[in-house]
Design a protein around this motif. Structure first.
Motif, PDB file in Angstrom:
ATOM      1  N   SER A  20       0.785  -1.315   0.011  1.00 27.71           N
ATOM      2  CA  SER A  20       0.071   0.094   0.066  1.00 27.71           C
ATOM      3  C   SER A  20       1.035   1.172  -0.103  1.00 27.71           C
ATOM      4  O   SER A  20       1.691   1.273   0.684  1.00 27.71           O
ATOM      5  N   ARG A  21       0.574   2.222  -1.053  1.00 24.26           N
ATOM      6  CA  ARG A  21       1.252   3.526  -0.880  1.00 24.26           C
ATOM      7  C   ARG A  21       0.849   4.573  -0.015  1.00 24.26           C
ATOM      8  O   ARG A  21      -0.559   4.952  -0.413  1.00 24.26           O
ATOM      9  N   PHE A  22       1.257   5.092   0.756  1.00 25.19           N
ATOM     10  CA  PHE A  22       0.907   6.192   1.609  1.00 25.19           C
ATOM     11  C   PHE A  22       1.567   7.668   1.439  1.00 25.19           C
ATOM     12  O   PHE A  22       2.892   7.635   1.415  1.00 25.19           O
ATOM     13  N   ILE A  23       0.665   8.662   1.095  1.00 24.78           N
ATOM     14  CA  ILE A  23       1.383   9.935   0.932  1.00 24.78           C
ATOM     15  C   ILE A  23       0.707  10.880   1.717  1.00 24.78           C
ATOM     16  O   ILE A  23      -0.111  11.040   2.041  1.00 24.78           O
ATOM     17  N   GLY A  24       1.764  11.333   2.631  1.00 27.26           N
ATOM     18  CA  GLY A  24       1.524  12.322   3.707  1.00 27.26           C
ATOM     19  C   GLY A  24       1.826  13.944   3.268  1.00 27.26           C
ATOM     20  O   GLY A  24       2.922  13.862   2.690  1.00 27.26           O
ATOM     21  N   ARG A  25       0.808  14.589   3.343  1.00 31.46           N
ATOM     22  CA  ARG A  25       1.008  15.860   3.404  1.00 31.46           C
ATOM     23  C   ARG A  25       0.535  16.956   4.293  1.00 31.46           C
ATOM     24  O   ARG A  25      -0.572  16.775   4.627  1.00 31.46           O
TER      25      ARG A  25
END
Length: 211
Positions: A20-25
């Motif tokens: 699973s790819r997680f992108i935090g912003r």
């Protein structure tokens, strides 16, 4: 006027957990409307993502979060807790997930969304919003390195340095540290180096959170 921490800038980072790819912003925002706008922007940009979970804290305003379809309590709340632990206000965090086919379980999700928020905070950096006193300090070259050390020791910031017949520094100090720093300059240099207060500003400046 109060002092509090805000993000220095927009921050973004990502990682992969069990495919699973997680992108935090993380963004600095002044209003709830601005926070909601960033959330909608991410939902449009990542319309094909499995989840766009979010949390925001507005000083003297709203504190909200959403799991956006993840099991209750596994995404938005852990993200909000990261922002609270870091002491941040006026910020919105969105963690986007692209599901990789392997279930993480409740504990795994909490850890992943906590990490997603934390790496975004680290990427954005922190700034302290407070009243800063502006000082003008001219000093001989022989005292320049020593003055720089004292500025750091008293929590000041060197905003500008001009090299002429002598070094001219423009410094910013927290109000409470201004007079102790000026007294220290006088003692340290036997009154050779003296500073002059030229104004005050209520604004955010980056702080070093290491150590």
């Amino acid at each position: 006027m109060d002092e509090y921490l805000v993000p220095t800038d927009f921050g973004e980072d990502e990682f992969t957990e069990k495919k699973s790819r997680f992108i935090g912003r993380l963004w600095p925002v002044e209003t709830e409307e601005a926070a909601l706008e960033k959330i909608q922007q991410m939902k449009k940009q990542h319309y094909d993502a499995t989840h766009n979970c979010w949390a925001y804290i507005i000083r003297d305003g709203a504190v909200r979060f959403s799991d956006d379809g993840e099991p209750g309590g596994t995404a938005g709340m852990p993200m909000l807790q990261v922002l609270q632990r870091e002491g941040l206000f006026n910020c919105v965090c969105v963690v986007t997930r692209y599901f990789g086919g392997i279930l993480l379980g409740a504990g795994g999700l909490v850890r992943a969304y906590t990490k997603g928020a934390k790496i975004a905070v680290d990427a954005a950096g922190k700034s302290m919003k407070r009243v800063w006193t502006v000082l003008y300090v001219p000093c001989p070259y022989s005292y320049y390195e020593r003055v720089k050390l004292e500025v750091a020791a008293f929590g000041g910031i060197i905003r500008d340095t001009q090299f002429g017949a002598e070094v001219e520094l423009e410094l910013l100090f927290p109000e409470a540290q201004t007079q102790p720093f000026l007294d220290r300059l006088t003692d340290m240099s036997a009154a050779t180096v003296e500073g002059m207060e030229t104004g005050r500003e209520y604004r955010a400046f980056p702080i070093n959170t290491n150590g």
